[in-house]
Design an enzyme around this catalytic site. Structure first.
Site, PDB file in Angstrom:
ATOM      1  N   ILE A 127       0.713  -1.520   0.224  1.00  0.00           N
ATOM      2  CA  ILE A 127      -0.089  -0.085   0.007  1.00  0.00           C
ATOM      3  C   ILE A 127       0.901   1.644  -0.104  1.00  0.00           C
ATOM      4  O   ILE A 127       2.057   1.341   0.672  1.00  0.00           O
ATOM      5  CB  ILE A 127      -0.785   0.414   1.098  1.00  0.00           C
ATOM      6  CG1 ILE A 127      -1.778   1.478   1.317  1.00  0.00           C
ATOM      7  CG2 ILE A 127       0.121   0.011   2.574  1.00  0.00           C
ATOM      8  CD1 ILE A 127      -2.889   1.405   1.951  1.00  0.00           C
ATOM      9  N   CYS A 128       0.708   2.436  -0.649  1.00  0.00           N
ATOM     10  CA  CYS A 128       0.927   3.216  -0.582  1.00  0.00           C
ATOM     11  C   CYS A 128       2.221   3.953  -1.145  1.00  0.00           C
ATOM     12  O   CYS A 128       3.045   2.875  -2.133  1.00  0.00           O
ATOM     13  CB  CYS A 128       0.768   4.312   0.461  1.00  0.00           C
ATOM     14  SG  CYS A 128       1.611   5.907   0.954  1.00  0.00           S
ATOM     15  N   GLY A 129       3.330   4.040  -0.097  1.00  0.00           N
ATOM     16  CA  GLY A 129       4.489   4.136  -0.242  1.00  0.00           C
ATOM     17  C   GLY A 129       5.400   3.112  -0.990  1.00  0.00           C
ATOM     18  O   GLY A 129       6.634   2.624  -1.821  1.00  0.00           O
TER      19      GLY A 129
END
Length: 223
Positions: A127-129
């Site tokens: 998720i995300c980064g």
């Protein structure tokens, strides 16, 4: 496991178990880890309520070493195991949270771990980064995926821009990716891949936590 995060262990099959219940390693735990992004997933994997097979999975945190780390939210976490102890064959899934360091050399070992898990046929959820890190590793070039924005991943120079899908969470085989603004969708995709809940229970869970509909709570209480 979490690389300096969590791992989910669970049963391998009838009559066979690993050293722990087969783990989901929900993320590499590292300094600046975005702890809120995996909270729904890790909490409900650990919580037996409504699960199809309560106790099947456990969470194990994985770090660069066994030295404590501090998350972005200021939580002090002591990893259960170090990266060198992480083995796909003992794991049900590798869960990778976002953070400020996925483009740095210090995260190279965890980017490589994601590659090893996928090569072994063990699911990876990012998720995300963490999706940025997977893009750097070339793991999104040939798989449908999402992230915070197409432009965000473009900064990696990766070759998978045509496989980008503008959705909160995307599953392509053994790979789950999600936007950092969609931790509930991320958790739902993880639960589905692990078979954590019966379909009706999963729908009620998302009704409560994703749609914020109180009816979901009463449905879960009736399970």
């Amino acid at each position: 496991m979490l690389a300096c995060g969590h791992a989910v262990y669970g049963q391998f099959g009838t009559g066979s178990r690993s050293r722990f219940p087969r783990p989901v390693y929900p993320d590499y735990v590292f300094d600046t880890l975005s702890d809120w992004e995996i909270g729904y997933a890790t909490a409900h994997i650990r919580r037996d309520s409504w699960q199809r097979e309560p106790g099947r999975y456990s969470i194990v945190t994985v770090g660069p070493s066994r030295e404590p780390v501090t998350t972005m939210g200021g939580l002090r976490v002591t990893p259960d195991i170090s990266l060198v102890e992480l083995r796909p064959q003992d794991s049900a899934m590798l869960i990778l949270a976002g953070g400020d360091r996925w483009d740095q050399d210090s995260m190279a070992g965890f980017r490589a771990a994601a590659r090893a898990f996928l090569a072994a046929g063990v699911p990876v959820a990012a998720i995300c980064g963490a999706t940025y890190g997977l893009a750097l590793e070339g793991l999104l070039d040939e798989r449908a995926h999402t992230s915070n924005a197409a432009e965000y991943l473009a900064f990696t120079g990766y070759a998978g821009a045509d496989r980008y899908v503008a959705e909160p969470a995307v599953t392509d085989g053994d790979l789950i990716t999600a936007s950092g603004t969609a931790p509930v969708h991320f958790a739902r995709a993880i639960f589905a891949r692990l078979g954590l809940y019966e379909p009706g229970v999963a729908a009620s869970w998302f009704k409560l936590y994703g749609d914020r509909d109180p009816a979901g709570y009463y449905e879960l209480m009736s399970v």
